[in-house]
Design an enzyme around this catalytic site. Structure first.
Site, PDB file in Angstrom:
ATOM      1  N   GLY A  23       0.778  -1.217  -0.014  1.00  0.00           N
ATOM      2  CA  GLY A  23      -0.054  -0.020  -0.009  1.00  0.00           C
ATOM      3  C   GLY A  23       0.963   1.264   0.053  1.00  0.00           C
ATOM      4  N   GLN A  72       3.125   9.803   1.307  1.00  0.00           N
ATOM      5  CA  GLN A  72       4.310   9.055   1.554  1.00  0.00           C
ATOM      6  C   GLN A  72       5.017   9.679  -0.005  1.00  0.00           C
ATOM      7  OE1 GLN A  72       2.560   5.056   2.161  1.00  0.00           O
ATOM      8  NE2 GLN A  72       4.705   4.851   2.883  1.00  0.00           N
ATOM      9  N   CYS A  77       6.803  -0.899   6.372  1.00  0.00           N
ATOM     10  CA  CYS A  77       6.344   0.599   5.494  1.00  0.00           C
ATOM     11  C   CYS A  77       7.152   1.020   4.653  1.00  0.00           C
ATOM     12  CB  CYS A  77       6.164   1.632   6.663  1.00  0.00           C
ATOM     13  SG  CYS A  77       5.425   3.263   5.944  1.00  0.00           S
ATOM     14  N   LEU A  78       6.846   1.275   3.413  1.00  0.00           N
ATOM     15  CA  LEU A  78       7.856   1.795   2.433  1.00  0.00           C
ATOM     16  C   LEU A  78       8.452   3.115   2.881  1.00  0.00           C
ATOM     17  CD1 LEU A  78       5.815   1.236  -0.840  1.00  0.00           C
ATOM     18  CD2 LEU A  78       7.830   0.013  -0.162  1.00  0.00           C
ATOM     19  N   HIS A 132      -3.191   0.519   8.130  1.00  0.00           N
ATOM     20  CA  HIS A 132      -1.863   1.247   7.894  1.00  0.00           C
ATOM     21  C   HIS A 132      -2.166   2.375   7.157  1.00  0.00           C
ATOM     22  CE1 HIS A 132       2.673   0.845   7.570  1.00  0.00           C
ATOM     23  NE2 HIS A 132       2.290   1.690   6.636  1.00  0.00           N
ATOM     24  N   GLU A 133      -2.494   2.117   5.968  1.00  0.00           N
ATOM     25  CA  GLU A 133      -2.724   3.541   4.993  1.00  0.00           C
ATOM     26  C   GLU A 133      -3.590   4.546   5.522  1.00  0.00           C
ATOM     27  OE1 GLU A 133      -0.345   3.381   2.771  1.00  0.00           O
ATOM     28  OE2 GLU A 133       0.235   1.413   3.132  1.00  0.00           O
ATOM     29  N   HIS A 146      -1.849   6.872   7.749  1.00  0.00           N
ATOM     30  CA  HIS A 146      -0.772   7.807   7.214  1.00  0.00           C
ATOM     31  C   HIS A 146      -1.540   9.065   7.021  1.00  0.00           C
ATOM     32  CE1 HIS A 146       3.058   5.857   6.224  1.00  0.00           C
ATOM     33  NE2 HIS A 146       2.389   4.706   5.864  1.00  0.00           N
TER      34      HIS A 146
HETATM   35 ZN    ZN Z   1       3.246   3.005   5.347  1.00  0.00          ZN
END
Ligand code: ZN
Length: 165
Positions: free
Chosen positions: A46, A51, A90-91, A132-133, A136
């Site tokens: 995701g 991000q 997480c990216l 999670h997303e 953000h």
């Molecule tokens: Zn993330």
């Protein structure tokens, strides 16, 4: 479409509450297209607009079962149930993992790129990914839920166990 640079933990844009998307215009379409392309290239589950430095309530999530991408604009969780604890990455926190407890099931209400409302539900990994997303978009990272990062050996153990089941 274009790849965008994924910002990493420590950058201010990951700590901000994002603004709702109010205009469903070509700018939003290219943001969503870029999120999809950047996520596919990075190989994550995701990616949220903050991000890539855009403070708007939009994100993309991959459904791990169908391997299809789900675009969520102005998403909110409308119901949740159960509990699961598992490794999460997480990216924006590359190469690290931590154990996070999330609902086992969530139902999300969101708009698509045309502004039409829809609902989507997810269990297990997909539910984790939605949570999670969406976090953000409120300026939060999963690292706020963990005491420490997993060691490489622990990460390996979790993923080899998952492959067996
Ligand atoms: Zn993330």
């Amino acid at each position: 479409m274009a790849l965008r640079k994924i910002v990493e933990q420590g950058e201010d844009c990951l700590k901000k509450v994002c603004r709702p998307v109010t205009e469903f215009n070509p700018r939003l379409v290219s943001l969503l297209d870029d999120l999809l392309e950047t996520l596919a290239e990075a190989g994550g589950a995701g990616l949220a607009a903050p991000q890539v430095g855009v403070l708007r309530r939009a994100c993309v999530v991959m459904d791990d079962e169908t391997e299809e991408y789900i675009e969520l604009v102005n998403p909110e969780i409308v119901s949740r149930s159960g509990e699961q604890t598992g490794p999460e990455g997480c990216l924006s926190v590359p190469g690290k993992w931590g154990l996070v407890t999330r609902p086992q099931y969530v139902r999300v209400r969101a708009q698509d790129r045309n502004g039409d409302w829809f609902e989507v539900e997810g269990e297990g990994l997909l539910a984790r990914c939605f949570c999670h997303e969406l976090e953000h978009l409120d300026g939060h990272l999963y690292t706020e839920h963990i005491d420490r990062f997993l060691t490489d050996a622990e990460v390996e153990e979790y993923f080899s166990r998952e492959e067996e089941t």
